[in-house]
Motif scaffolding. Structure first.
Motif, PDB file in Angstrom:
ATOM      1  N   MET A   1     -37.075  42.706  -9.874  1.00  0.00           N
ATOM      2  CA  MET A   1     -36.502  43.391 -11.039  1.00  0.00           C
ATOM      3  C   MET A   1     -35.895  44.720 -10.606  1.00  0.00           C
ATOM      4  O   MET A   1     -36.547  45.535  -9.970  1.00  0.00           O
ATOM      5  CB  MET A   1     -37.574  43.651 -12.092  1.00  0.00           C
ATOM      6  N   ASP A   3     -34.367  48.603 -10.854  1.00  0.00           N
ATOM      7  CA  ASP A   3     -34.727  49.802 -11.592  1.00  0.00           C
ATOM      8  C   ASP A   3     -33.505  50.455 -12.222  1.00  0.00           C
ATOM      9  O   ASP A   3     -33.597  51.543 -12.784  1.00  0.00           O
ATOM     10  CB  ASP A   3     -35.407  50.812 -10.661  1.00  0.00           C
ATOM     11  N   LYS A 108     -36.424  46.296 -24.194  1.00  0.00           N
ATOM     12  CA  LYS A 108     -37.132  45.342 -23.336  1.00  0.00           C
ATOM     13  C   LYS A 108     -37.113  45.827 -21.880  1.00  0.00           C
ATOM     14  O   LYS A 108     -38.134  45.792 -21.181  1.00  0.00           O
ATOM     15  CB  LYS A 108     -36.473  43.963 -23.446  1.00  0.00           C
ATOM     16  N   PHE A 109     -35.947  46.289 -21.424  1.00  0.00           N
ATOM     17  CA  PHE A 109     -35.808  46.779 -20.050  1.00  0.00           C
ATOM     18  C   PHE A 109     -36.737  47.971 -19.803  1.00  0.00           C
ATOM     19  O   PHE A 109     -37.469  48.011 -18.800  1.00  0.00           O
ATOM     20  CB  PHE A 109     -34.345  47.177 -19.802  1.00  0.00           C
ATOM     21  N   CYS A 110     -36.717  48.929 -20.720  1.00  0.00           N
ATOM     22  CA  CYS A 110     -37.527  50.139 -20.525  1.00  0.00           C
ATOM     23  C   CYS A 110     -39.023  49.832 -20.587  1.00  0.00           C
ATOM     24  O   CYS A 110     -39.815  50.410 -19.832  1.00  0.00           O
ATOM     25  CB  CYS A 110     -37.160  51.185 -21.572  1.00  0.00           C
ATOM     26  N   LYS A 111     -39.410  48.939 -21.473  1.00  0.00           N
ATOM     27  CA  LYS A 111     -40.823  48.546 -21.548  1.00  0.00           C
ATOM     28  C   LYS A 111     -41.262  47.868 -20.249  1.00  0.00           C
ATOM     29  O   LYS A 111     -42.362  48.120 -19.739  1.00  0.00           O
ATOM     30  CB  LYS A 111     -41.047  47.610 -22.742  1.00  0.00           C
ATOM     31  N   ASN A 112     -40.394  47.009 -19.723  1.00  0.00           N
ATOM     32  CA  ASN A 112     -40.708  46.345 -18.453  1.00  0.00           C
ATOM     33  C   ASN A 112     -40.860  47.360 -17.321  1.00  0.00           C
ATOM     34  O   ASN A 112     -41.731  47.215 -16.452  1.00  0.00           O
ATOM     35  CB  ASN A 112     -39.618  45.328 -18.102  1.00  0.00           C
ATOM     36  N   GLN A 113     -40.023  48.378 -17.341  1.00  0.00           N
ATOM     37  CA  GLN A 113     -40.125  49.427 -16.317  1.00  0.00           C
ATOM     38  C   GLN A 113     -41.448  50.178 -16.438  1.00  0.00           C
ATOM     39  O   GLN A 113     -42.088  50.511 -15.436  1.00  0.00           O
ATOM     40  CB  GLN A 113     -38.951  50.402 -16.441  1.00  0.00           C
ATOM     41  N   ILE A 115     -44.254  48.973 -17.679  1.00  0.00           N
ATOM     42  CA  ILE A 115     -45.329  48.078 -17.234  1.00  0.00           C
ATOM     43  C   ILE A 115     -45.340  47.976 -15.711  1.00  0.00           C
ATOM     44  O   ILE A 115     -46.402  48.020 -15.074  1.00  0.00           O
ATOM     45  CB  ILE A 115     -45.162  46.682 -17.872  1.00  0.00           C
ATOM     46  N   LYS A 116     -44.152  47.870 -15.120  1.00  0.00           N
ATOM     47  CA  LYS A 116     -44.041  47.800 -13.659  1.00  0.00           C
ATOM     48  C   LYS A 116     -44.626  49.059 -13.023  1.00  0.00           C
ATOM     49  O   LYS A 116     -45.381  48.995 -12.040  1.00  0.00           O
ATOM     50  CB  LYS A 116     -42.573  47.635 -13.274  1.00  0.00           C
TER      51      LYS A 116
END
Length: 451
Positions: A1, A3, A108-113, A115-116
């Protein structure tokens, strides 16, 4: 994924910034989780930082004037030029139809970041056996971007429920209707005028808008049928009382009268079915940025907005009215619009809810719904009937006799039992007599020709 947002493309990144100006609820959600280094260009990163800093201090996106000041503070001429060009693109994309999709994707992108980042930080914590800290980090990442407004706290907000601001209304200009509505329409509420074509629903909306302007309010009037100049002329008639056909002879008088108005009016024309509620919201955000936050929004009329063509027409129209009411709540303004009544309503003395065109769901969504009927005899006598179909704020099922001057768009409504109400009802009967005389004369003339 990755950044970076490079996988989404340049246009997507510009639309993310546009959405932050357009939707303050979205901006509140994303403010703590979006980062400048997600963007590819220095100009976009700079714009993001300015938006976030301003929002954290003032709880609103920066206006155009604020942006001008911030840009003048930049020492790097190359960066300044790039930012000015980027701002033009941001403003251009504010009315894009796909901003909802953009907002969903960037969240969705920012939430995934988040969590990552939490998972990466948990590696060392795992080695140390610090499981509580791991749980805290993961839980925090999962909640990232959540709406922080939990709503009205019943036990704490007793005083707020009974303050005047609990329902701050804007008058319609008609005392009898204001009394029925407990003062008029308030922020977050949707009022609907229903009538067949050519009866006067546009004039009614203009009367409501003109009264608000006279009271010092800022009104945005969206027209999807008549062009903005023509709507402006109708406002001139209502404000001054000058007949529409004579306006061009009294431009000096009009200018003098308008100078006395304490409110502001913005008229925005969109061709029929060319924009939807999202486009209206984008325009509202643009006017707010320019320092013209509306107190009242008029849409003439809702049925002519773009709808979701993938849905059945009835469902699409109901959803459209739900979106308008949602917009009223989002921007904390009253919204007035109109809806077409079916052709069969043309000869009805009183138009009821079952005559609303295309979707009965519109009736269920509206906070206040009023019909206007004018038969042939009413047009001769300058009268009509307003009927309160639905009223969340007081009684309904009430029919109000009205005087209507179609030359200058002046409307008046009266209680049936007052002297003006009885006089208007009597005038209606005069119109009926005129119609009967005209029909009798035509019948006589026809009989004479046959003889």
């Amino acid at each position: 994924m990755t950044d970076k947002l490079s996988e989404y493309g340049w246009t997507f990144q510009v639309k993310v910034l546009a959405a932050m100006f357009v939707d303050r609820t979205f901006l509140q959600q994303i403010a703590d989780i979006i980062q400048a280094d997600y963007f590819e260009s220095d100009a976009n990163s700079w714009l993001l930082e300015v938006v976030l800093d301003h929002f954290r201090e003032y709880k609103t996106p920066p206006s155009k004037d604020v942006l001008k000041v911030k840009v003048t503070e930049i020492d790097n001429d190359v960066l300044k030029t790039a930012i000015l060009e980027q701002l033009k693109e941001v403003f251009r994309f504010m009315e894009s139809d796909d901003l909802t999709f953009v907002k969903d994707e960037i969240l969705k992108f920012c939430k995934n970041q988040e969590i990552k980042r939490a998972i990466m930080d948990s590696v060392n914590l795992l080695k140390m056996g610090n499981y509580d800290e791991i749980k805290s980090k993961i839980d925090g990442a999962m909640k990232a971007g959540a709406d922080t407004d939990i709503g009205h706290e019943y036990k704490k907000d007793v005083v707020a429920r009974y303050t005047e601001s609990a329902r701050d209304t804007i008058s319609t200009g008609w005392d009898v209707i204001d009394d029925l509505m407990d003062g008029g329409l308030a922020a977050g509420e949707l009022g609907v005028v229903m009538a067949p074509a050519g009866i006067g629903k546009s004039w009614m909306l203009i009367n409501i808008g003109a009264n608000a302007v006279k009271k010092g309010k800022t009104v945005i009037h969206y027209t999807l049928e008549l062009n903005d100049n023509y709507v402006g002329q109708r406002y001139d008639s209502v404000v001054t009382g000058i007949a529409a056909q004579n306006l061009k002879n009294y431009t000096s008088d009009i200018e003098e009268k308008l100078e006395t108005l304490s409110g502001e009016l913005i008229i925005k024309y969109y061709p029929t079915k060319s924009t939807g509620v999202m486009g209206i919201k984008a325009h509202i955000e643009k006017t707010i940025m320019l320092g013209n936050k509306p107190d009242l929004v008029v849409i003439d009329y809702g049925d002519l907005l773009k709808v979701n063509t993938k849905k059945d027409k009835h469902e699409a129209l109901e959803e459209l009215y739900e979106e308008m009411r949602g917009m009223a709540g989002e921007y904390n303004v009253p919204v007035w619009t109109a809806s077409q009544a079916g052709r069969s309503a043309l000869e009805d003395d009183v138009i009821e809810a079952d005559k609303i065109a295309s979707s009965y769901g519109k009736v269920m969504v509206a906070d206040f719904l009023m019909s206007l009927s004018r038969k042939v005899e009413d047009k001769l006598s300058g009268t009509g009937r307003g009927h309160v179909i639905k009223n969340r704020f007081g009684p309904d099922g009430i029919t109000l006799p009205s005087k209507i001057n179609t030359n200058n768009g002046q409307f008046d409504f009266f209680e049936p039992q007052t002297s003006q109400g009885r006089q208007t009802t009597q005038t209606m009967k005069t119109g009926e007599t005129l119609v009967k005389k005209n029909l009798a004369q035509k019948f006589k003339d026809l009989g004479g020709s046959l003889g």
